[in-house]
Design a protein around this motif. Structure first.
Motif, PDB file in Angstrom:
ATOM      1  N   MET A   1      11.626  -9.766 -27.042  1.00 33.97           N
ATOM      2  CA  MET A   1      10.687  -9.914 -25.928  1.00 33.97           C
ATOM      3  C   MET A   1      10.228  -8.646 -25.272  1.00 33.97           C
ATOM      4  SD  MET A   1      11.139 -13.147 -26.059  1.00 33.97           S
ATOM      5  CE  MET A   1      12.110 -14.183 -26.716  1.00 33.97           C
ATOM      6  N   ILE A   2       8.939  -8.581 -24.859  1.00 29.21           N
ATOM      7  CA  ILE A   2       8.354  -7.558 -24.218  1.00 29.21           C
ATOM      8  C   ILE A   2       8.017  -8.080 -22.580  1.00 29.21           C
ATOM      9  CG2 ILE A   2       6.516  -5.871 -24.247  1.00 29.21           C
ATOM     10  CD1 ILE A   2       6.371  -6.252 -27.219  1.00 29.21           C
ATOM     11  N   ASN A   3       8.457  -7.191 -22.003  1.00 31.04           N
ATOM     12  CA  ASN A   3       8.259  -7.199 -20.433  1.00 31.04           C
ATOM     13  C   ASN A   3       7.733  -5.834 -19.932  1.00 31.04           C
ATOM     14  OD1 ASN A   3       7.857  -7.798 -17.523  1.00 31.04           O
ATOM     15  ND2 ASN A   3       9.724  -8.979 -17.435  1.00 31.04           N
ATOM     16  N   ASN A   4       6.584  -5.213 -19.973  1.00 28.60           N
ATOM     17  CA  ASN A   4       6.384  -4.195 -19.628  1.00 28.60           C
ATOM     18  C   ASN A   4       5.185  -3.982 -18.815  1.00 28.60           C
ATOM     19  OD1 ASN A   4       6.423  -1.178 -19.423  1.00 28.60           O
ATOM     20  ND2 ASN A   4       5.818  -0.984 -21.378  1.00 28.60           N
ATOM     21  N   VAL A   5       5.002  -3.328 -17.600  1.00 30.39           N
ATOM     22  CA  VAL A   5       3.970  -3.065 -16.797  1.00 30.39           C
ATOM     23  C   VAL A   5       3.608  -1.605 -16.447  1.00 30.39           C
ATOM     24  CG1 VAL A   5       3.336  -3.670 -14.279  1.00 30.39           C
ATOM     25  CG2 VAL A   5       4.634  -5.537 -15.562  1.00 30.39           C
ATOM     26  N   THR A   6       2.509  -1.311 -16.481  1.00 33.29           N
ATOM     27  CA  THR A   6       1.961   0.036 -16.297  1.00 33.29           C
ATOM     28  C   THR A   6       0.783  -0.050 -15.073  1.00 33.29           C
ATOM     29  OG1 THR A   6       2.611   0.839 -18.210  1.00 33.29           O
ATOM     30  CG2 THR A   6       1.035   2.134 -17.033  1.00 33.29           C
ATOM     31  N   LEU A   7       1.153   0.459 -13.860  1.00 31.23           N
ATOM     32  CA  LEU A   7       0.280   0.532 -12.711  1.00 31.23           C
ATOM     33  C   LEU A   7      -0.392   1.822 -12.327  1.00 31.23           C
ATOM     34  CD1 LEU A   7       1.868  -2.375 -10.668  1.00 31.23           C
ATOM     35  CD2 LEU A   7      -0.006  -2.587 -12.255  1.00 31.23           C
ATOM     36  N   VAL A   8      -1.599   1.841 -11.868  1.00 36.92           N
ATOM     37  CA  VAL A   8      -1.893   3.313 -11.085  1.00 36.92           C
ATOM     38  C   VAL A   8      -2.723   2.457  -9.863  1.00 36.92           C
ATOM     39  CG1 VAL A   8      -3.434   5.083 -11.014  1.00 36.92           C
ATOM     40  CG2 VAL A   8      -2.170   4.555 -13.146  1.00 36.92           C
ATOM     41  N   GLY A   9      -2.214   2.947  -8.789  1.00 37.79           N
ATOM     42  CA  GLY A   9      -2.945   2.319  -7.619  1.00 37.79           C
ATOM     43  C   GLY A   9      -2.520   3.118  -6.287  1.00 37.79           C
ATOM     44  N   ARG A  10      -2.717   2.498  -5.043  1.00 36.75           N
ATOM     45  CA  ARG A  10      -2.502   3.216  -3.817  1.00 36.75           C
ATOM     46  C   ARG A  10      -1.767   2.339  -3.019  1.00 36.75           C
ATOM     47  NH1 ARG A  10      -4.906   7.746  -2.929  1.00 36.75           N
ATOM     48  NH2 ARG A  10      -7.004   8.107  -4.018  1.00 36.75           N
ATOM     49  N   LEU A  11      -0.757   3.010  -2.508  1.00 37.93           N
ATOM     50  CA  LEU A  11       0.373   2.353  -1.582  1.00 37.93           C
ATOM     51  C   LEU A  11      -0.380   1.596  -0.228  1.00 37.93           C
ATOM     52  CD1 LEU A  11       2.608   3.676  -3.347  1.00 37.93           C
ATOM     53  CD2 LEU A  11       3.786   3.731  -1.274  1.00 37.93           C
ATOM     54  N   THR A  12       0.107   0.313  -0.156  1.00 38.23           N
ATOM     55  CA  THR A  12      -0.822  -0.297   0.948  1.00 38.23           C
ATOM     56  C   THR A  12       0.011  -0.337   2.280  1.00 38.23           C
ATOM     57  OG1 THR A  12       0.387  -2.606   0.264  1.00 38.23           O
ATOM     58  CG2 THR A  12      -1.756  -2.204  -0.610  1.00 38.23           C
ATOM     59  N   ARG A  13       1.163   0.073   2.257  1.00 35.93           N
ATOM     60  CA  ARG A  13       1.935   0.161   3.403  1.00 35.93           C
ATOM     61  C   ARG A  13       3.145   1.320   3.176  1.00 35.93           C
ATOM     62  NH1 ARG A  13       3.765  -4.694   1.241  1.00 35.93           N
ATOM     63  NH2 ARG A  13       6.096  -4.612   0.882  1.00 35.93           N
ATOM     64  N   ASP A  14       3.564   1.933   3.989  1.00 35.33           N
ATOM     65  CA  ASP A  14       4.755   3.003   3.859  1.00 35.33           C
ATOM     66  C   ASP A  14       5.740   1.919   3.241  1.00 35.33           C
ATOM     67  OD1 ASP A  14       3.551   5.106   5.155  1.00 35.33           O
ATOM     68  OD2 ASP A  14       4.513   4.878   7.035  1.00 35.33           O
ATOM     69  N   PRO A  15       6.459   2.925   2.190  1.00 34.16           N
ATOM     70  CA  PRO A  15       7.783   2.080   1.480  1.00 34.16           C
ATOM     71  C   PRO A  15       8.908   1.556   2.393  1.00 34.16           C
ATOM     72  CG  PRO A  15       7.014   3.986   0.483  1.00 34.16           C
ATOM     73  CD  PRO A  15       6.440   3.910   1.617  1.00 34.16           C
ATOM     74  N   GLU A  16       9.374   0.509   2.403  1.00 30.26           N
ATOM     75  CA  GLU A  16      10.636   0.037   3.247  1.00 30.26           C
ATOM     76  C   GLU A  16      11.564   0.057   2.519  1.00 30.26           C
ATOM     77  OE1 GLU A  16       9.551  -4.203   4.033  1.00 30.26           O
ATOM     78  OE2 GLU A  16       7.480  -3.557   4.790  1.00 30.26           O
ATOM     79  N   PHE A  17      12.478   1.149   2.952  1.00 27.06           N
ATOM     80  CA  PHE A  17      14.051   1.441   2.402  1.00 27.06           C
ATOM     81  C   PHE A  17      15.009   0.836   2.909  1.00 27.06           C
ATOM     82  CE2 PHE A  17      17.679   3.778   2.151  1.00 27.06           C
ATOM     83  CZ  PHE A  17      17.969   4.108   0.846  1.00 27.06           C
ATOM     84  N   SER A  18      15.915   0.170   2.285  1.00 30.84           N
ATOM     85  CA  SER A  18      17.154  -0.436   2.752  1.00 30.84           C
ATOM     86  C   SER A  18      18.211  -0.503   1.847  1.00 30.84           C
ATOM     87  CB  SER A  18      16.847  -1.990   3.227  1.00 30.84           C
ATOM     88  OG  SER A  18      16.373  -2.489   1.935  1.00 30.84           O
TER      89      SER A  18
END
Length: 163
Positions: A1-18
């Motif tokens: 099975m193949i499940n692979n994603v490649t994205l190039v874009g801009r963050l819409t908000r600051d990352p939410e770390f937890s």
């Protein structure tokens, strides 16, 4: 099975770390990615894709990226569901990030972090580092050891009459 994603874009908000209850780091963020085609009015649609990263990569993303950062990432799609407060099932789709890359100069990200960057005109005119209009791009700032060098000795690509 193949499940692979490649994205190039801009963050819409600051990352939410937890962190999870067992202390595992995670970060959630969303990436805006323009579609390749335009509608009848000549406008592009944008997809807003939810992403999550775990452990050390989560800490790296949290420390480096801010809202508006141009990023590239690879990962896999993961679906899930949970019961909300009203007892309804909510279905989720996330990209679980395996690899992450900042695609803009650190100076641009630092300007965003300090609130000096104006995201509304990023990519237009003076401060566009990506369209070829580099009027605002940083010029040689003295950290290039090859600045001013016009003749490299033993250039392997130079025509050699000795052959």
């Amino acid at each position: 099975m193949i499940n692979n994603v490649t994205l190039v874009g801009r963050l819409t908000r600051d990352p939410e770390f937890s962190q999870t209850g067992s202390g595992v780091s995670l970060v959630r963020f969303s990436v805006a990615v323009d579609r390749n085609y335009t509608n009848a009015q000549g406008e592009r649609s944008t997809d807003f894709i939810n992403c999550v990263a775990w452990r050390g990569l989560a800490e790296t993303i949290s420390n480096l990226a801010v809202k508006g950062s141009l990023v590239g990432l690879t990962g896999r799609i993961q679906t899930g569901s949970y019961q909300n407060n009203e007892g309804r099932t909510v279905y989720t789709t996330d990209v679980v990030v395996d690899n992450f890359q900042m695609l803009e100069p650190k100076s641009v990200t630092d300007q965003r972090r300090q609130g000096q960057g104006n995201n509304s005109n990023f990519g237009q005119g003076n401060n566009d580092y990506f369209s070829g209009d580099n009027q605002g791009a940083p010029q040689n700032q003295g950290n290039n050891p090859f600045s001013g060098v016009t003749n490299f000795p033993n250039n392997p690509f130079e025509k050699n009459n000795d052959i």
